[in-house]
Scaffold this motif. Structure first.
Motif, PDB file in Angstrom:
ATOM      1  N   THR A 287       0.818  -1.212   0.000  1.00 14.53           N
ATOM      2  CA  THR A 287       0.000   0.000   0.000  1.00 14.53           C
ATOM      3  C   THR A 287       0.856   1.269   0.000  1.00 14.53           C
ATOM      4  OG1 THR A 287      -0.130  -0.071   2.431  1.00 14.53           O
ATOM      5  CG2 THR A 287      -1.922  -1.097   1.196  1.00 14.53           C
ATOM      6  N   GLU A 288       2.169   1.089   0.138  1.00 13.30           N
ATOM      7  CA  GLU A 288       3.076   2.244   0.189  1.00 13.30           C
ATOM      8  C   GLU A 288       4.137   2.131  -0.899  1.00 13.30           C
ATOM      9  OE1 GLU A 288       4.783   2.068   4.058  1.00 13.30           O
ATOM     10  OE2 GLU A 288       2.912   2.563   5.110  1.00 13.30           O
ATOM     11  N   TYR A 289       4.654   3.279  -1.321  1.00 14.37           N
ATOM     12  CA  TYR A 289       5.810   3.275  -2.210  1.00 14.37           C
ATOM     13  C   TYR A 289       6.522   4.618  -2.091  1.00 14.37           C
ATOM     14  CZ  TYR A 289       3.433   6.353  -5.540  1.00 14.37           C
ATOM     15  OH  TYR A 289       2.813   7.405  -6.130  1.00 14.37           O
ATOM     16  N   ASP A 290       7.810   4.578  -2.291  1.00 12.26           N
ATOM     17  CA  ASP A 290       8.597   5.800  -2.288  1.00 12.26           C
ATOM     18  C   ASP A 290       9.843   5.543  -3.123  1.00 12.26           C
ATOM     19  OD1 ASP A 290      10.023   8.099  -1.852  1.00 12.26           O
ATOM     20  OD2 ASP A 290       9.866   8.062   0.341  1.00 12.26           O
ATOM     21  N   LEU A 291       9.859   6.094  -4.326  1.00  9.61           N
ATOM     22  CA  LEU A 291      10.976   5.857  -5.237  1.00  9.61           C
ATOM     23  C   LEU A 291      12.295   6.358  -4.661  1.00  9.61           C
ATOM     24  CD1 LEU A 291      11.753   4.762  -8.013  1.00  9.61           C
ATOM     25  CD2 LEU A 291      11.278   7.027  -8.990  1.00  9.61           C
ATOM     26  N   LYS A 292      12.230   7.329  -3.741  1.00 13.06           N
ATOM     27  CA  LYS A 292      13.451   7.863  -3.143  1.00 13.06           C
ATOM     28  C   LYS A 292      14.149   6.836  -2.249  1.00 13.06           C
ATOM     29  CE  LYS A 292      11.731  12.623  -3.092  1.00 13.06           C
ATOM     30  NZ  LYS A 292      11.321  13.775  -2.234  1.00 13.06           N
ATOM     31  N   LEU A 293      13.419   5.819  -1.809  1.00 15.42           N
ATOM     32  CA  LEU A 293      14.014   4.772  -0.985  1.00 15.42           C
ATOM     33  C   LEU A 293      14.768   3.737  -1.801  1.00 15.42           C
ATOM     34  CD1 LEU A 293      11.088   4.109   1.539  1.00 15.42           C
ATOM     35  CD2 LEU A 293      13.128   5.531   1.880  1.00 15.42           C
TER      36      LEU A 293
END
Length: 294
Positions: A287-293
């Motif tokens: 349910t989450e995503y963060d391309l910066k990670l």
């Protein structure tokens, strides 16, 4: 008158006192040494335990009971034939003549380039000869033979490289997409595997609710309207996952233009990804995503 000899009690007392003092002097260093050694042993045991616990936390799902984390759940509304390869697993749809999904694990060890790219596309030997798609089916279609599991992820073994060119790992793909933005995503995945140590990848075609274009004279191969890719890093702390959706068309956009949650990719494709994860972990990472990670 007989004289009595004087008792030498004071001398004995002196010897006793000296003995006691010597015992005290020797005992304290011995006691201190034993105490320090005990503390060191306790500290070493605690450190080892903490190290093991940390390692366990860092890799809580890897190879748990032989579980392959990259394999999606069994499909409910599509024909599938599971084919196991050296470098990947494919769910093949013999009606559409393309894979439903292709899944694999990518590690730094598999990025060692031991084999050259073969560029020899082959009909899948596990399919009946009259059903197996050949490279001739793509002639004159104006579409690339697009790898799902890329050849670049299979240069670690000759058999893995050979099998990456089986036509069951191939979809009709727009030339600009195949050589452009899709290739950039493949390169990003290799970089993430190098940095993270291990990632799990699933990709495949997206077929929208519409009439689909086909190519091929002998075999009618369905042309996807789009493609998906989902990536999981279960060994990171905390675990993380990310999804991507690409239209099967020309385009030149940055990677963040294609980012989605894994949940969104599941909604569009009807595929349940990473079902081997514990439910609470699966729900969180999908349910989450963060391309910066990444």
């Amino acid at each position: 008158m007989v004289r009595r000899k004087k008792k030498k009690q004071p001398l004995k007392i002196n010897y006793l006192l000296i003995f006691i003092v010597l015992v005290c002097l020797v005992y304290e260093p011995i006691r201190q040494t034993v105490y320090e050694k005990h503390r060191e042993e306790q500290s070493s045991t605690q450190h080892t335990s903490e190290k093991q616990d940390t390692k366990k936390e860092a890799t809580p799902f890897h190879a748990a009971n032989g579980t392959k984390l990259e394999i999606p759940a069994k499909l409910k509304h599509a024909t599938e034939q599971i084919l196991y390869r050296k470098g990947y697993t494919v769910s093949y749809n013999k009606e559409l003549k393309i894979p439903n999904w292709v899944a694999w694990e990518l590690t730094p060890e598999k990025l060692v380039e031991r084999e050259s790219r073969t560029d020899k596309f082959l009909p899948d030997p596990d399919l009946p000869e009259d059903e197996a798609v050949t490279t001739d089916d793509y002639k004159g279609a104006g579409m690339d033979r697009g790898h799902m599991c890329p050849a670049g992820d299979n240069r670690w073994h000759w058999k893995a490289m050979q099998e990456s060119f089986y036509m069951t790992n191939i979809c009709p793909q727009n030339h600009n997409l195949n050589r452009g933005d899709w290739k950039e995503l493949e390169e990003s995945c290799r970089r993430w595997a190098q940095e993270e140590g291990r990632i799990y990848i699933v990709c495949g075609p997206i077929l929208y609710d519409q009439r689909h274009r086909t190519i091929g004279k002998k075999h009618k191969i369905t042309v996807p309207e789009a493609f998906f890719k989902v990536v999981l890093c279960a060994d990171s702390n905390p675990p993380k996952a990310i999804g991507f959706i690409y239209k099967n068309a020309s385009g030149n956009h940055p990677l963040d233009s294609y980012v989605n949650t894994v949940d969104e990719v599941e909604r569009i494709t009807g595929i349940d990804f990473f079902p081997a994860l514990p439910d609470e972990i699966e729900e969180k990472v999908e349910t989450e995503y963060d391309l910066k990670l990444w």
